[in-house]
Write a protein that holds these residues in place. Structure first.
Motif, PDB file in Angstrom:
ATOM      1  N   ASP A 181       6.089   6.240   1.471  1.00  0.00           N
ATOM      2  CA  ASP A 181       6.559   5.000   2.093  1.00  0.00           C
ATOM      3  C   ASP A 181       6.766   5.190   3.594  1.00  0.00           C
ATOM      4  OD1 ASP A 181       6.412   3.888  -0.368  1.00  0.00           O
ATOM      5  OD2 ASP A 181       8.564   3.541  -0.631  1.00  0.00           O
ATOM      6  N   VAL A 182       7.249   6.378   3.968  1.00  0.00           N
ATOM      7  CA  VAL A 182       7.467   6.661   5.401  1.00  0.00           C
ATOM      8  C   VAL A 182       6.124   6.655   6.149  1.00  0.00           C
ATOM      9  CG1 VAL A 182       8.274   8.422   7.035  1.00  0.00           C
ATOM     10  CG2 VAL A 182       9.586   7.939   4.953  1.00  0.00           C
ATOM     11  N   ASP A 183       5.112   7.289   5.523  1.00  0.00           N
ATOM     12  CA  ASP A 183       3.777   7.302   6.159  1.00  0.00           C
ATOM     13  C   ASP A 183       3.257   5.882   6.349  1.00  0.00           C
ATOM     14  OD1 ASP A 183       3.440  10.144   6.216  1.00  0.00           O
ATOM     15  OD2 ASP A 183       2.963  10.118   4.080  1.00  0.00           O
ATOM     16  N   ILE A 184       3.401   5.066   5.298  1.00  0.00           N
ATOM     17  CA  ILE A 184       2.849   3.705   5.359  1.00  0.00           C
ATOM     18  C   ILE A 184       3.570   2.891   6.433  1.00  0.00           C
ATOM     19  CG2 ILE A 184       2.457   1.553   4.061  1.00  0.00           C
ATOM     20  CD1 ILE A 184       0.656   3.886   3.198  1.00  0.00           C
ATOM     21  N   ALA A 185       4.877   3.085   6.542  1.00  0.00           N
ATOM     22  CA  ALA A 185       5.626   2.371   7.585  1.00  0.00           C
ATOM     23  C   ALA A 185       5.104   2.786   8.963  1.00  0.00           C
ATOM     24  CB  ALA A 185       7.116   2.670   7.452  1.00  0.00           C
ATOM     25  N   LYS A 186       4.857   4.092   9.110  1.00  0.00           N
ATOM     26  CA  LYS A 186       4.407   4.600  10.406  1.00  0.00           C
ATOM     27  C   LYS A 186       2.992   4.108  10.738  1.00  0.00           C
ATOM     28  CE  LYS A 186       4.119   9.101  12.400  1.00  0.00           C
ATOM     29  NZ  LYS A 186       4.141  10.472  11.942  1.00  0.00           N
ATOM     30  N   ILE A 187       2.084   4.217   9.756  1.00  0.00           N
ATOM     31  CA  ILE A 187       0.687   3.832  10.008  1.00  0.00           C
ATOM     32  C   ILE A 187       0.602   2.348  10.380  1.00  0.00           C
ATOM     33  CG2 ILE A 187      -1.581   3.487   8.928  1.00  0.00           C
ATOM     34  CD1 ILE A 187      -0.819   5.878   7.039  1.00  0.00           C
ATOM     35  N   THR A 188       1.350   1.519   9.666  1.00  0.00           N
ATOM     36  CA  THR A 188       1.210   0.067   9.866  1.00  0.00           C
ATOM     37  C   THR A 188       2.041  -0.442  11.028  1.00  0.00           C
ATOM     38  OG1 THR A 188       3.034  -0.386   8.340  1.00  0.00           O
ATOM     39  CG2 THR A 188       0.808  -0.322   7.398  1.00  0.00           C
ATOM     40  N   GLY A 189       3.116   0.267  11.377  1.00  0.00           N
ATOM     41  CA  GLY A 189       3.986  -0.225  12.433  1.00  0.00           C
ATOM     42  C   GLY A 189       4.815  -1.424  12.008  1.00  0.00           C
ATOM     43  N   ALA A 190       4.836  -1.737  10.712  1.00  0.00           N
ATOM     44  CA  ALA A 190       5.641  -2.872  10.243  1.00  0.00           C
ATOM     45  C   ALA A 190       7.125  -2.531  10.383  1.00  0.00           C
ATOM     46  CB  ALA A 190       5.308  -3.171   8.785  1.00  0.00           C
ATOM     47  N   PRO A 191       7.963  -3.517  10.729  1.00  0.00           N
ATOM     48  CA  PRO A 191       9.390  -3.222  10.927  1.00  0.00           C
ATOM     49  C   PRO A 191      10.085  -2.751   9.650  1.00  0.00           C
ATOM     50  CG  PRO A 191       8.926  -5.576  11.180  1.00  0.00           C
ATOM     51  CD  PRO A 191       7.610  -4.896  11.064  1.00  0.00           C
ATOM     52  N   GLY A 248       7.376  -5.396  -0.693  1.00  0.00           N
ATOM     53  CA  GLY A 248       6.394  -5.563  -1.747  1.00  0.00           C
ATOM     54  C   GLY A 248       7.063  -5.672  -3.094  1.00  0.00           C
ATOM     55  N   GLU A 249       6.218  -5.743  -4.111  1.00  0.00           N
ATOM     56  CA  GLU A 249       6.688  -5.951  -5.474  1.00  0.00           C
ATOM     57  C   GLU A 249       7.743  -4.893  -5.841  1.00  0.00           C
ATOM     58  OE1 GLU A 249       3.440  -5.579  -8.136  1.00  0.00           O
ATOM     59  OE2 GLU A 249       4.562  -6.335  -9.850  1.00  0.00           O
ATOM     60  N   PRO A 250       8.905  -5.331  -6.310  1.00  0.00           N
ATOM     61  CA  PRO A 250       9.962  -4.367  -6.648  1.00  0.00           C
ATOM     62  C   PRO A 250       9.517  -3.407  -7.754  1.00  0.00           C
ATOM     63  CG  PRO A 250      10.802  -6.626  -6.675  1.00  0.00           C
ATOM     64  CD  PRO A 250       9.318  -6.730  -6.534  1.00  0.00           C
ATOM     65  N   GLY A 251      10.020  -2.180  -7.684  1.00  0.00           N
ATOM     66  CA  GLY A 251       9.763  -1.226  -8.763  1.00  0.00           C
ATOM     67  C   GLY A 251       8.548  -0.348  -8.551  1.00  0.00           C
ATOM     68  N   PHE A 252       7.888  -0.474  -7.399  1.00  0.00           N
ATOM     69  CA  PHE A 252       6.685   0.321  -7.159  1.00  0.00           C
ATOM     70  C   PHE A 252       6.734   0.933  -5.762  1.00  0.00           C
ATOM     71  CE2 PHE A 252       5.559  -2.912 -10.242  1.00  0.00           C
ATOM     72  CZ  PHE A 252       4.927  -2.159 -11.227  1.00  0.00           C
ATOM     73  N   THR A 253       6.145   2.121  -5.637  1.00  0.00           N
ATOM     74  CA  THR A 253       6.017   2.731  -4.307  1.00  0.00           C
ATOM     75  C   THR A 253       4.889   2.020  -3.561  1.00  0.00           C
ATOM     76  OG1 THR A 253       4.341   4.314  -5.024  1.00  0.00           O
ATOM     77  CG2 THR A 253       6.663   4.976  -5.299  1.00  0.00           C
ATOM     78  N   ALA A 262     -13.337   7.969   5.446  1.00  0.00           N
ATOM     79  CA  ALA A 262     -12.635   7.300   6.558  1.00  0.00           C
ATOM     80  C   ALA A 262     -11.158   7.696   6.537  1.00  0.00           C
ATOM     81  CB  ALA A 262     -12.787   5.787   6.428  1.00  0.00           C
ATOM     82  N   LEU A 263     -10.420   7.286   7.548  1.00  0.00           N
ATOM     83  CA  LEU A 263      -8.982   7.554   7.596  1.00  0.00           C
ATOM     84  C   LEU A 263      -8.211   6.242   7.616  1.00  0.00           C
ATOM     85  CD1 LEU A 263      -8.692  10.505  10.137  1.00  0.00           C
ATOM     86  CD2 LEU A 263      -8.230  10.555   7.673  1.00  0.00           C
ATOM     87  N   SER A 264      -6.931   6.332   7.290  1.00  0.00           N
ATOM     88  CA  SER A 264      -6.153   5.085   7.288  1.00  0.00           C
ATOM     89  C   SER A 264      -6.000   4.526   8.702  1.00  0.00           C
ATOM     90  CB  SER A 264      -4.795   5.291   6.635  1.00  0.00           C
ATOM     91  OG  SER A 264      -4.208   6.453   7.129  1.00  0.00           O
ATOM     92  N   ASP A 265      -6.191   5.353   9.728  1.00  0.00           N
ATOM     93  CA  ASP A 265      -6.195   4.790  11.087  1.00  0.00           C
ATOM     94  C   ASP A 265      -7.613   4.717  11.662  1.00  0.00           C
ATOM     95  OD1 ASP A 265      -6.620   7.461  11.528  1.00  0.00           O
ATOM     96  OD2 ASP A 265      -5.069   7.699  13.063  1.00  0.00           O
ATOM     97  N   SER A 266      -8.599   4.583  10.773  1.00  0.00           N
ATOM     98  CA  SER A 266      -9.977   4.391  11.245  1.00  0.00           C
ATOM     99  C   SER A 266     -10.238   2.953  11.677  1.00  0.00           C
ATOM    100  CB  SER A 266     -10.988   4.797  10.170  1.00  0.00           C
ATOM    101  OG  SER A 266     -11.134   6.204  10.121  1.00  0.00           O
TER     102      SER A 266
END
Ligand code: BES
Ligand code: ZN
Length: 474
Positions: free
Chosen positions: A289-299, A303-308, A440-444
């Motif tokens: 979750d930390v990676d996804i927050a960092k990659i996307t820059g979302a504040p 998302g759907e409760p109960g899932f990573t 590819a990469l997530s920041d591609s």
């Protein structure tokens, strides 16, 4: 645009058509320059499938690719379709060998918005070890690695250890409207024992990633109509419903406040995650979750409760508003009550959801929730079914070995959040599993400005293709 395969001539290669924008010593290890030059030639075609103004460029790109395949020792045929061409290329097939299909697409997304690119999208450049251009990752860099890998093996040993079928289309980014019929017509000559695709991602740089699933997709557009024409919002506002307000209310009914989709029956056919997947995915690098927050820059994540985040992306369905509009969009204000408003929607689907069933349910939902005072029209769009295969098959094992030989580590196993709409049809028509060896990469930045592809992944992809054909021959 360049045409033919002039890139093959070594003298031309050195003539400096590429620019190394401010990257001084970033040029990769010697011996790869010719491969990169070939990639650059491929990337210079603006093969934007959705834009009819680029029809000629898409066709020229197909011609260039077929020439490259032929000059690599394969027999390539360009098949015309009602849309953009399909290319099939094979080596000499022998009855005593396995047949491996590699699928890819040579079309690209539009480059807009152009002003956000650091360098022009169809003038490839290398910066910090990455090739920047529209299509660098999605999908030209990835599919070309397979072509060049096969070409190298052919050049080295005069043959390949398997029967190879390259299937390249020019319409993936518009939902592959002509590839299904093409497959049905040519199924016998396209028979394969397994299908490999590099049109997806690695979870982190250099972390080999085996994809065994893809989400499906179902698209539609909803139009809300009010008065017979635009109105002065002071003269009539308050007495008739505003379609822009109505579309906002309408799309807001698609989710509940927690982010679950509120369309009746939407989750009926969703296959639950396997417990081994939840355990394995929790360990996958680059996807916390930390990676996804960092990659996307979302504040914040939502998302759907109960899932990573990884589970939400790889194994849960979504409803997205891809575009919404209506009324005045220009500078300053304009007191208008617009006659109509629209939203473009897409739904990512997981096994065992069916796109047509979902589109019918969504249509019912939108019509039933039409705000008072407006009319709602729903226009169905393109769709493709979700896909999942068994990563523990013999094919999965061979693909894993090829990935680890090329990248020096054991691959992680994931499903992909993106869609390659033809995959399910491809697997069902040919009766063969499909696996994804993403590079590819997530920041591609696929589909976005400054799309890029690491040179190291391009080089690794070439090695991977050579190893894959060897492993699949065993
Ligand atoms: N290469 C992508 C799909 C993809 C991206 C798979 C990342 C896995 C990880 C493909 O070119 C694509 O963009 N597909 C579209 C399909 C649509 C236009 C029908 C998508 O997923 O939106
Ligand atoms: Zn794409």
């Amino acid at each position: 645009m360049g045409s033919g395969i002039r890139c093959i001539l070594p003298t031309e290669r050195r003539r400096g058509a590429i620019r190394l924008a401010g990257n001084g010593g970033q040029w990769p290890a010697s011996g790869v320059n010719d491969d990169l030059q070939t990639l650059f030639s491929f990337l210079r075609f603006p093969s934007v499938s959705t834009d009819s103004r680029h029809k000629g460029d898409v066709r020229a790109c197909a011609g260039w690719l077929a020439d490259l395949l032929n000059s690599s020792g394969l027999s390539a045929v360009i098949h015309e379709t009602p849309g953009h061409p399909v290319i099939v290329a094979k080596n000499l097939h022998r009855a005593d060998r396995r047949t491996v299909m590699i699928y890819g697409h040579y079309d690209v997304q539009p480059a807009d918005p152009l002003h956000l690119w650091t360098t022009p999208p169809f003038e490839p450049q290398i910066r910090d070890g990455r090739v920047y251009a529209r299509g660098a990752a999605d999908n030209k860099g990835q599919m070309l690695a397979h072509v060049l890998g096969a070409a190298k093996t052919l050049a080295g040993s005069g043959d390949l250890p398997v029967n190879l079928v390259f299937l390249f289309e020019g319409e993936e980014e518009i939902g592959s409207p002509n590839l299904g019929p093409f497959l049905a017509e040519h199924a016998a000559s396209l028979k394969a024992d397994m299908i490999a695709i590099s049109d997806s991602g690695m979870v982190a740089p250099g972390v080999p990633t085996l994809g065994y699933g893809l989400r499906g997709i179902a698209c539609c557009e909803v139009i809300v109509r009010g008065p017979k024409g635009d109105l002065h919002s002071g003269v009539f506002g308050g007495a008739v419903a505003n379609p822009a307000t109505a579309i906002a209310r309408l799309v807001a009914t698609l989710h509940d406040a927690d982010g679950r989709i509120a369309v009746d029956g939407f989750y009926n056919d969703v296959r639950p995650l396997e417990s081994w997947e939840r355990e394995a995915w929790a360990e996958v690098p680059g996807m916390s979750d930390v990676d996804i927050a960092k990659i996307t820059g979302a504040p914040a994540l939502f998302g759907e409760p109960g899932f990573t985040s990884a589970e939400r992306i790889w194994a849960r369905p979504t409803a997205e508003i891809n575009g919404i509009g209506g009324g005045y969009q220009g500078e300053g204000s304009k007191t208008v009550l617009p006659a109509e408003a629209f939203a473009k929607l897409s739904f990512r689907l997981v096994p065992d959801q069916d796109p047509e069933d979902i589109l019918a349910k969504v249509r019912d939902h939108l019509v039933r929730h039409a705000p008072r005072g407006v009319e709602v029209e729903v226009l169905p769009g393109h769709h493709g079914k979700p896909y999942v295969a068994d990563p523990g098959s013999a094919f999965g094992t061979a693909a894993s070995v090829a990935l680890s030989r090329a990248f020096g580590a054991d691959p992680v196993r994931i499903r992909e959040g993106g869609s390659i709409p033809i995959v399910r049809t491809l697997s069902e028509t040919l009766g063969a599993d499909t696996l994804l060896l993403g590079l590819a990469l997530s920041d591609s930045q696929v589909h976005a400005p400054d799309e890029n592809f690491p040179v190291a992944h391009f080089e690794g992809g070439i090695r991977m293709q050579q190893a894959l054909l060897e492993e699949l021959a065993r």
